[in-house]
Scaffold this motif. Structure first.
Motif, PDB file in Angstrom:
ATOM      1  N   THR A 101     -69.207  -8.377  90.621  1.00 17.73           N
ATOM      2  CA  THR A 101     -70.330  -7.462  90.800  1.00 17.73           C
ATOM      3  C   THR A 101     -70.725  -7.407  92.270  1.00 17.73           C
ATOM      4  O   THR A 101     -70.904  -8.444  92.910  1.00 17.73           O
ATOM      5  N   LYS A 102     -70.833  -6.204  92.800  1.00 19.58           N
ATOM      6  CA  LYS A 102     -71.267  -6.025  94.186  1.00 19.58           C
ATOM      7  C   LYS A 102     -72.761  -6.288  94.285  1.00 19.58           C
ATOM      8  O   LYS A 102     -73.518  -5.925  93.369  1.00 19.58           O
ATOM      9  N   PRO A 103     -73.215  -6.851  95.414  1.00 21.24           N
ATOM     10  CA  PRO A 103     -72.407  -7.345  96.544  1.00 21.24           C
ATOM     11  C   PRO A 103     -71.810  -8.719  96.229  1.00 21.24           C
ATOM     12  O   PRO A 103     -72.377  -9.490  95.466  1.00 21.24           O
ATOM     13  N   PHE A 104     -70.665  -9.005  96.820  1.00 19.92           N
ATOM     14  CA  PHE A 104     -70.020 -10.294  96.610  1.00 19.92           C
ATOM     15  C   PHE A 104     -69.546 -10.824  97.953  1.00 19.92           C
ATOM     16  O   PHE A 104     -69.308 -10.073  98.902  1.00 19.92           O
ATOM     17  N   GLY A 105     -69.411 -12.144  98.054  1.00 18.98           N
ATOM     18  CA  GLY A 105     -68.915 -12.766  99.277  1.00 18.98           C
ATOM     19  C   GLY A 105     -67.399 -12.754  99.306  1.00 18.98           C
ATOM     20  O   GLY A 105     -66.747 -12.856  98.257  1.00 18.98           O
ATOM     21  N   PHE A 106     -66.826 -12.656 100.502  1.00 19.63           N
ATOM     22  CA  PHE A 106     -65.365 -12.612 100.604  1.00 19.63           C
ATOM     23  C   PHE A 106     -64.750 -13.923 100.146  1.00 19.63           C
ATOM     24  O   PHE A 106     -63.673 -13.936  99.542  1.00 19.63           O
ATOM     25  N   ALA A 107     -65.416 -15.045 100.399  1.00 20.12           N
ATOM     26  CA  ALA A 107     -64.879 -16.343  99.971  1.00 20.12           C
ATOM     27  C   ALA A 107     -64.746 -16.393  98.456  1.00 20.12           C
ATOM     28  O   ALA A 107     -63.760 -16.902  97.916  1.00 20.12           O
ATOM     29  N   ALA A 108     -65.744 -15.848  97.749  1.00 18.79           N
ATOM     30  CA  ALA A 108     -65.689 -15.825  96.286  1.00 18.79           C
ATOM     31  C   ALA A 108     -64.564 -14.921  95.809  1.00 18.79           C
ATOM     32  O   ALA A 108     -63.841 -15.255  94.862  1.00 18.79           O
ATOM     33  N   LEU A 109     -64.389 -13.778  96.470  1.00 20.71           N
ATOM     34  CA  LEU A 109     -63.311 -12.864  96.112  1.00 20.71           C
ATOM     35  C   LEU A 109     -61.950 -13.523  96.348  1.00 20.71           C
ATOM     36  O   LEU A 109     -61.055 -13.438  95.493  1.00 20.71           O
ATOM     37  N   LEU A 110     -61.796 -14.173  97.481  1.00 14.39           N
ATOM     38  CA  LEU A 110     -60.523 -14.809  97.808  1.00 14.39           C
ATOM     39  C   LEU A 110     -60.193 -15.919  96.799  1.00 14.39           C
ATOM     40  O   LEU A 110     -59.041 -16.053  96.361  1.00 14.39           O
ATOM     41  N   ALA A 111     -61.199 -16.690  96.419  1.00 17.94           N
ATOM     42  CA  ALA A 111     -60.979 -17.747  95.425  1.00 17.94           C
ATOM     43  C   ALA A 111     -60.545 -17.138  94.101  1.00 17.94           C
ATOM     44  O   ALA A 111     -59.665 -17.672  93.406  1.00 17.94           O
ATOM     45  N   ARG A 112     -61.151 -16.010  93.738  1.00 23.03           N
ATOM     46  CA  ARG A 112     -60.796 -15.340  92.490  1.00 23.03           C
ATOM     47  C   ARG A 112     -59.360 -14.825  92.537  1.00 23.03           C
ATOM     48  O   ARG A 112     -58.609 -14.935  91.567  1.00 23.03           O
ATOM     49  N   ILE A 113     -58.988 -14.239  93.678  1.00 19.70           N
ATOM     50  CA  ILE A 113     -57.615 -13.733  93.830  1.00 19.70           C
ATOM     51  C   ILE A 113     -56.613 -14.880  93.700  1.00 19.70           C
ATOM     52  O   ILE A 113     -55.605 -14.774  92.998  1.00 19.70           O
ATOM     53  N   ARG A 114     -56.897 -15.988  94.363  1.00 20.67           N
ATOM     54  CA  ARG A 114     -55.996 -17.143  94.288  1.00 20.67           C
ATOM     55  C   ARG A 114     -55.877 -17.650  92.859  1.00 20.67           C
ATOM     56  O   ARG A 114     -54.790 -18.029  92.401  1.00 20.67           O
ATOM     57  N   ALA A 115     -57.010 -17.669  92.142  1.00 22.25           N
ATOM     58  CA  ALA A 115     -56.991 -18.147  90.765  1.00 22.25           C
ATOM     59  C   ALA A 115     -56.100 -17.267  89.896  1.00 22.25           C
ATOM     60  O   ALA A 115     -55.305 -17.765  89.085  1.00 22.25           O
ATOM     61  N   HIS A 116     -56.208 -15.969  90.074  1.00 24.66           N
ATOM     62  CA  HIS A 116     -55.411 -15.058  89.254  1.00 24.66           C
ATOM     63  C   HIS A 116     -53.936 -15.106  89.617  1.00 24.66           C
ATOM     64  O   HIS A 116     -53.069 -15.045  88.746  1.00 24.66           O
ATOM     65  N   LEU A 117     -53.641 -15.199  90.902  1.00 21.99           N
ATOM     66  CA  LEU A 117     -52.244 -15.210  91.314  1.00 21.99           C
ATOM     67  C   LEU A 117     -51.549 -16.507  90.936  1.00 21.99           C
ATOM     68  O   LEU A 117     -50.327 -16.572  90.877  1.00 21.99           O
ATOM     69  N   ARG A 118     -52.336 -17.547  90.705  1.00 21.70           N
ATOM     70  CA  ARG A 118     -51.759 -18.827  90.301  1.00 21.70           C
ATOM     71  C   ARG A 118     -51.013 -18.678  88.974  1.00 21.70           C
ATOM     72  O   ARG A 118     -49.912 -19.183  88.800  1.00 21.70           O
ATOM     73  N   ARG A 119     -51.618 -17.981  88.009  1.00 17.64           N
ATOM     74  CA  ARG A 119     -50.964 -17.633  86.750  1.00 17.64           C
ATOM     75  C   ARG A 119     -50.233 -18.793  86.100  1.00 17.64           C
ATOM     76  O   ARG A 119     -49.119 -18.667  85.638  1.00 17.64           O
ATOM     77  N   GLY A 120     -50.827 -19.950  86.115  1.00 14.46           N
ATOM     78  CA  GLY A 120     -50.131 -21.098  85.536  1.00 14.46           C
ATOM     79  C   GLY A 120     -50.860 -21.649  84.337  1.00 14.46           C
ATOM     80  O   GLY A 120     -52.048 -21.457  84.167  1.00 14.46           O
ATOM     81  N   VAL A 121     -50.137 -22.352  83.490  1.00 10.30           N
ATOM     82  CA  VAL A 121     -50.727 -23.110  82.398  1.00 10.30           C
ATOM     83  C   VAL A 121     -50.314 -24.552  82.630  1.00 10.30           C
ATOM     84  O   VAL A 121     -49.162 -24.915  82.434  1.00 10.30           O
ATOM     85  N   PRO A 122     -51.216 -25.409  83.124  1.00 15.27           N
ATOM     86  CA  PRO A 122     -50.814 -26.706  83.627  1.00 15.27           C
ATOM     87  C   PRO A 122     -50.371 -27.727  82.593  1.00 15.27           C
ATOM     88  O   PRO A 122     -49.626 -28.635  82.907  1.00 15.27           O
ATOM     89  N   ASP A 123     -50.817 -27.605  81.368  1.00 13.96           N
ATOM     90  CA  ASP A 123     -50.606 -28.688  80.427  1.00 13.96           C
ATOM     91  C   ASP A 123     -49.216 -28.767  79.796  1.00 13.96           C
ATOM     92  O   ASP A 123     -48.657 -29.853  79.690  1.00 13.96           O
ATOM     93  N   PRO A 124     -48.626 -27.636  79.331  1.00 16.12           N
ATOM     94  CA  PRO A 124     -47.311 -27.787  78.715  1.00 16.12           C
ATOM     95  C   PRO A 124     -46.229 -28.063  79.735  1.00 16.12           C
ATOM     96  O   PRO A 124     -46.357 -27.676  80.890  1.00 16.12           O
TER      97      PRO A 124
END
Length: 242
Positions: A101-124
């Motif tokens: 939701t706007k307005p948003f901080g760039f650091a929060a956006l960058l963290a979100r992008i990294r989270a999505h691009l990670r695309r991993g499931v760590p446990d199996p």
């Protein structure tokens, strides 16, 4: 480096996003209209799309729906100034993976992008095949099949189903699921989780009916989280290819 499509009609916001994302070594294409975004998506592949919902030509939710059809494997993150919860839910149901939701901080956006691009499931294990009833989740191939037929899932839908399947029969908290499927540094709304659960339920129910399959269900645990409940079977994990 990821290929990103930024769809934003505000010149100031667009310029900032383009320059800062390029500074993070991402390849960025900036489009100012919905039609431009659809043309760009039809001509090239993108790992992630940042989509403003308030576009001047085509409604952002409709653009989201069309983008999902053109590029089913990309991550779609809505950028919205709309405060109405229904608008956000409509966008998520149209194919978006997340929203800010706007307005948003760039650091929060960058963290979100990294989270999505990670695309991993760590446990199996990296090469695990997890079976629950007639459902098979192959984490190495990133495929879910039902009686040998592939279940069409968006990236985060796959990650969520895989995470639930790893601990089928076990209650998982909302926090566990957000940490494992999205990111431990997640600061967004958990509404994203609820919409993805609803989408998975719909796809599993449709597959069970279409293919006369015995499939697990996702049980809501009020005040706690979710549990993947198998049809009387214990989950079986085996190396891929076995």
């Amino acid at each position: 480096m990821a290929r990103l499509l930024v769809v934003e009609d505000d010149e100031t916001i667009g310029e900032v996003l383009e320059s800062r994302l390029r500074a993070q070594d991402h390849a960025v294409v900036w489009e100012r209209t919905g039609r431009g975004a659809l043309r760009a998506a039809g001509a090239d592949f993108f790992d992630l799309v940042l989509l403003d919902l308030g576009l001047p030509d085509v409604d952002g939710v409709e653009v989201c729906r069309r983008l999902r059809g053109i590029q089913p494997g990309c991550v779609l993150v809505m950028l919205t100034a709309r405060q109405d919860e229904m608008d956000v839910v409509l966008g998520l149901e149209a194919g978006a993976d997340d929203y800010l939701t706007k307005p948003f901080g760039f650091a929060a956006l960058l963290a979100r992008i990294r989270a999505h691009l990670r695309r991993g499931v760590p446990d199996p294990p990296a090469s695990a095949r997890i079976s629950v009833g007639d459902l098979v989740v192959d984490t190495a191939a990133r495929r879910c099949t039902v009686l040998g037929r592939e279940l069409d899932l968006r990236p985060k839908e796959f990650d969520l189903l895989a995470r639930l399947a790893v601990d089928a029969g076990t209650a998982l908290t909302r926090e566990q699921l957000m940490d494992d499927v999205w990111d431990v540094n997640w600061h967004g709304s958990t509404k994203t989780l609820d919409v993805h659960v609803a989408a998975l339920r719909g796809k599993l129910a449709a597959a069970a009916e279409r293919w006369d399959a015995v499939l697990p269900g996702i049980v809501t645990l009020r005040g706690h989280g979710y549990r993947l409940e198998g049809p009387g079977d214990r989950p079986v994990t085996a190396p891929a290819g076995s």
